[in-house]
Design an enzyme around this catalytic site. Structure first.
Site, mmCIF file in Angstrom:
data_model
loop_
_atom_site.group_PDB
_atom_site.id
_atom_site.type_symbol
_atom_site.label_atom_id
_atom_site.label_comp_id
_atom_site.label_asym_id
_atom_site.label_seq_id
_atom_site.Cartn_x
_atom_site.Cartn_y
_atom_site.Cartn_z
ATOM 1 N N GLU A 183 29.494 -1.684 8.821
ATOM 2 C CA GLU A 183 30.029 -2.915 8.220
ATOM 3 C C GLU A 183 29.250 -4.085 8.794
ATOM 4 O O GLU A 183 28.533 -3.926 9.786
ATOM 5 C CB GLU A 183 31.513 -3.064 8.572
ATOM 6 C CG GLU A 183 32.354 -1.936 8.018
ATOM 7 C CD GLU A 183 33.836 -2.101 8.343
ATOM 8 O OE1 GLU A 183 34.203 -3.089 9.027
ATOM 9 O OE2 GLU A 183 34.608 -1.238 7.905
ATOM 10 N N TRP A 226 24.797 -1.030 4.435
ATOM 11 C CA TRP A 226 23.765 0.010 4.631
ATOM 12 C C TRP A 226 24.197 1.354 4.067
ATOM 13 O O TRP A 226 24.046 2.372 4.718
ATOM 14 C CB TRP A 226 23.410 0.206 6.097
ATOM 15 C CG TRP A 226 23.261 -0.990 6.987
ATOM 16 C CD1 TRP A 226 23.783 -1.134 8.219
ATOM 17 C CD2 TRP A 226 22.507 -2.179 6.740
ATOM 18 N NE1 TRP A 226 23.417 -2.346 8.755
ATOM 19 C CE2 TRP A 226 22.645 -3.009 7.864
ATOM 20 C CE3 TRP A 226 21.744 -2.640 5.654
ATOM 21 C CZ2 TRP A 226 22.049 -4.255 7.949
ATOM 22 C CZ3 TRP A 226 21.159 -3.894 5.747
ATOM 23 C CH2 TRP A 226 21.317 -4.676 6.883
ATOM 24 N N GLU A 240 21.792 6.260 11.599
ATOM 25 C CA GLU A 240 22.503 7.430 12.155
ATOM 26 C C GLU A 240 22.490 7.408 13.688
ATOM 27 O O GLU A 240 22.388 8.443 14.341
ATOM 28 C CB GLU A 240 21.953 8.729 11.558
ATOM 29 C CG GLU A 240 22.067 8.679 10.029
ATOM 30 C CD GLU A 240 22.137 10.032 9.349
ATOM 31 O OE1 GLU A 240 22.440 11.031 10.013
ATOM 32 O OE2 GLU A 240 21.914 10.056 8.125
#
Lengths: 380, 380
Positions: free
Chosen positions: A126, A155, A362
């Protein structure tokens, strides 16, 4: 120990290598310039079964093991990093929460559709929650048999193509990670909309968006796992995702190495090919060595996952080492190309831009190191 | 692909670890301080079969695979790098060429006592003017009746002052350059052989490093190793295996430094907290462990390839390069984590730091490894 691949793994890799060379690589430059991926390519990937890689055969997927998956991702990323991330997000963080925590009914309903190529997206970041993922603010308010989701997500890879969104949200008024839940939301659910498509440095053909969630009503049975289990599910999903990103980095790095070797053999300076010059040879040796080290870390993490053993630390090591090595390799490839490395006639400048994000998404390199260190310091 | 050790490999590793912890670690600092060759430890290693690990049992060896050897090397080196290199030279640089290129009679007469550890071996390639440029041999071997006479000087010979049997490389036909080099088995009781100097070194101080002189040393015809003119090939193929041994030595030192630093970080307090709670320290711990894991995988893979009987020069060079540079990095970080204590001889990490450095130099410098790797990359 056995460092050989099975016949099957090699066959799979060779098929994908061939497919990537024929179908993806010729489009890579154009896709980068346009910032788009042609629908026809997505359709070819669908036909090729790429969206069902991780999915068990009983749900219509290919059910490949993680080592095979790693080989596939490397080949895809070598041709186009943007294509590889579409496939890996779908097959790891898109797939895992439903496959591991969905009810049998939800799995029956959705896994075959995903495996057939209805694309999944994973919505965790966020505007105010990046590395501090547990600080997310999107809320999920219980309303009878439904949850109502409100907030915004950032994203989101595959965001505008996706048919399914795996969304993390928390109980209103809470701040702890045990109040986070995870939902599977279908495209077209009222209130869910793409707010913005990102314009990025690299991975330009990959579809990255910001999402708006405005009172999105989701049936309670679309919650995956127990209440409050969402953060844990997301973290576990990301462990697997990191192996994919490691091999994405490796694929880009390998492409850089191969381009650099090709260039060094033909480019002459001072009356001899660059390949004959020790400074260039030393660079190439480092590039090759670091990629080999990264590969072995990656295979080991993949193998541990296939064994059903813990692999969080190993996946984090593979991700941080492979993506940082690939970054160094891309930089060296540009340097070997000199001025030609800086122009778009040669692919290395694209690789250089593409590889940069692998150290960020990630889980940044910084977060990976904390994950690794915490586990190491708890070991005896 | 799998990453599991066999029962036998685990047993050997554990036996080596146990022996190293009991018999070597307690005296390692003293051996370093006094620059004392650990004859009593060498004898005990011989009794355990550690001096001829890969030699078939019929020639007095333990008949184990390369992985067993590499696992034992790491454990011995973890306690004392000097003991590691004594072991590595006897196994990799002396027993291996004798077993590979020696005839039945040479194996019976020279290999057997070396493999049993009744005798100690040394490998004599380097000269004052022939370091990385090993083909530039100035030591001469001339025919003399049905034997040979050797004249010249050898430099930086590990085990040189304690060895009974030497593998000596010497130029027979200078006009043929490296193809004019032959290898000889020389006993150190031969008249004309002398140890003229023992080096004072920064690290691996318990290992003796000698300058040797050969003044009309007569060698019988049956002590030519391999064919005439085959010497350089014997030297280089021997070093391929030696490099895996040195990689394992570097790994042992790295692992020792890592464990010392990790344990120190857990108990050392600054600013009212354990220093392991600081992210700066966690980062170091993560990087150290990550690189050690990668180095170990490269090393194990090179050893595994050797056991498969396939070419492994590139992989051995990668393992050696990566493991030695990792050792430099890790021991430096360990000193840093220890702060002032890391600089003091009351703690072992300053010894690890000094010991690590040599692994980037001997059996082929990092620079030489990079040239080997890149030439093999270009050939692919």
């Amino acid at each position: 120990m056995d460092f050989d691949f099975t016949e099957n793994q090699l066959m799979f890799r060779d098929m994908v290598r061939d497919f990537a060379r024929r179908e993806i690589a010729p489009l890579a430059h154009e896709m980068d310039v346009a910032g788009e991926m042609p629908d026809a390519l997505v359709a070819r990937l669908r036909e090729g079964g790429f969206f069902g890689l991780s999915f068990p055969e009983r749900y219509g997927g290919l059910g490949v093991d993680t080592v095979t998956y790693a080989l596939v991702v490397e080949e895809l990323a070598k041709a186009s990093a943007g294509v590889s991330i579409m496939i890996t997000v779908h097959n790891s963080v898109g797939f895992y929460p439903l496959a591991m925590f969905g009810s049998e009914e939800a799995k029956q309903a959705y896994l075959p559709r995903m495996a057939a190529g209805e694309i999944a997206a994973f919505c965790i970041s966020e505007p105010g929650a990046g590395s501090d993922a547990a600080g997310l603010r999107t809320t999920a308010r219980r309303d009878g048999g439904h949850y109502v989701l409100s907030g915004s997500k950032l994203w989101v890879t595959n965001g505008s193509r996706a048919s399914f969104y795996v969304i993390l949200a928390r109980t209103p008024g809470t701040t702890d990670h045990r109040s986070i839940h995870v939902f599977l939301v279908e495209r077209g659910t009222p209130g869910l909309s793409v707010a913005k498509k990102e314009d990025k440095m690299g991975l330009r053909c990959s579809d990255t968006v910001a999402l708006d969630l405005d009172e999105v009503r989701v049936p309670a049975k679309q919650r995956l796992g127990a209440e409050g289990q969402g953060f844990k599910i997301a973290m576990t999903a990301l462990d697997g995702g990191r192996i994919g990103v490691a091999f994405q980095g490796l694929g880009i790095g390998q492409a850089c190495l191969e381009e650099a070797i090709r260039y060094a053999k033909v480019r002459e300076q001072f009356g001899e090919p660059l390949a004959a010059q020790p400074v260039i040879q030393e660079k190439l040796a480092d590039m090759a060595t670091e990629l080999e080290a990264a590969r072995l870390l990656g295979y080991r993490a993949a193998w541990l996952k296939d064994q059903g053993r813990p692999f969080t630390k190993e996946a984090a090591m593979a991700k941080v080492y492979a993506t940082e090595a690939a970054g160094r390799v891309a930089d060296a490839a540009i340097q070997i190309h000199g001025g030609y490395g800086y122009v778009k006639e040669y692919p290395v400048e694209r690789y250089y831009r593409d590889v940069r994000v692998t150290r960020i998404y990630e889980g940044t390199s910084e977060i990976q190191r904390l994950v690794i260190a915490r586990r190491l310091l708890a070991e005896s | 692909m799998h990453f599991e050790l066999t029962e036998q490999q685990r047993m050997i590793r554990d036996a080596a670890a146990d022996f190293a912890a009991r018999e070597i670690a307690p005296v390692a600092a003293e051996l370093d301080r006094e620059e004392r060759f650990p004859a009593e430890i060498v004898q005990k290693m011989a009794a355990l079969g550690f001096l001829g690990m890969n030699v078939p049992e019929e020639f007095g060896g333990a008949g184990l695979d390369s992985l067993c050897y590499i696992l034992a090397m790491e454990e011995i080196s973890k306690a004392c790098a000097s003991c590691g290199v004594i072991m590595s030279v006897n196994n990799s640089l002396v027993c291996w060429p004798l077993e590979t290129y020696g005839n039945e009679e040479q194996k019976r007469k020279f290999l057997t006592p070396l493999a049993r550890g009744e005798k100690l071996g040394a490998y004599c390639l380097s000269e004052p003017g022939a370091g990385t440029d090993a083909a530039n041999q100035q030591t001469r071997a001339a025919r003399d009746g049905d034997g040979w006479v050797i004249n010249g000087m050898k430099n930086f010979i590990t085990n040189g002052a304690h060895a009974d049997v030497l593998i000596v490389f010497a130029m027979v036909e200078p006009e043929k350059k490296h193809k004019g080099i032959s290898a000889f088995i020389v006993e150190t009781d031969a008249p004309g052989f002398a140890v003229i100097r023992e080096e004072k070194k920064m690290g691996i101080r318990a290992s003796d490093t000698a300058q040797l002189s050969f003044d009309n040393v007569r060698v019988p015809a049956d002590q030519l190793l391999g064919q005439e003119g085959q010497g350089f090939k014997i030297a280089m193929s021997t070093l391929d295996g030696g490099r895996i041994g040195i990689a394992a030595q570097a790994l042992g030192t790295s692992q020792a430094a890592y464990e010392a630093a990790r344990d120190y970080a857990r108990q050392r307090e600054q600013f009212g907290r354990k220093i392991m709670e600081f992210q700066a320290i966690q980062w170091k711990i993560a990087d150290m462990a990550m690189r050690i894991h990668a180095a170990r995988l490269l090393t194990h893979r090179a050893a595994w390839l050797k056991d498969q009987g396939v070419r492994y020069s590139k992989e051995a060079s990668m393992a050696k390069l990566f493991a030695s540079e990792t050792s430099h990095f890790v021991t430096n970080e360990a000193v840093q984590i220890f702060g002032g204590n890391g600089y003091s001889k009351e703690y072992p990490v300053e010894r690890f730091f000094r010991d690590a450095k040599i692994t980037e130099i001997y059996e082929g410098t990092s620079e030489a490894q990079r040239l080997v790797i890149s030439s093999l990359e270009f050939r692919e």
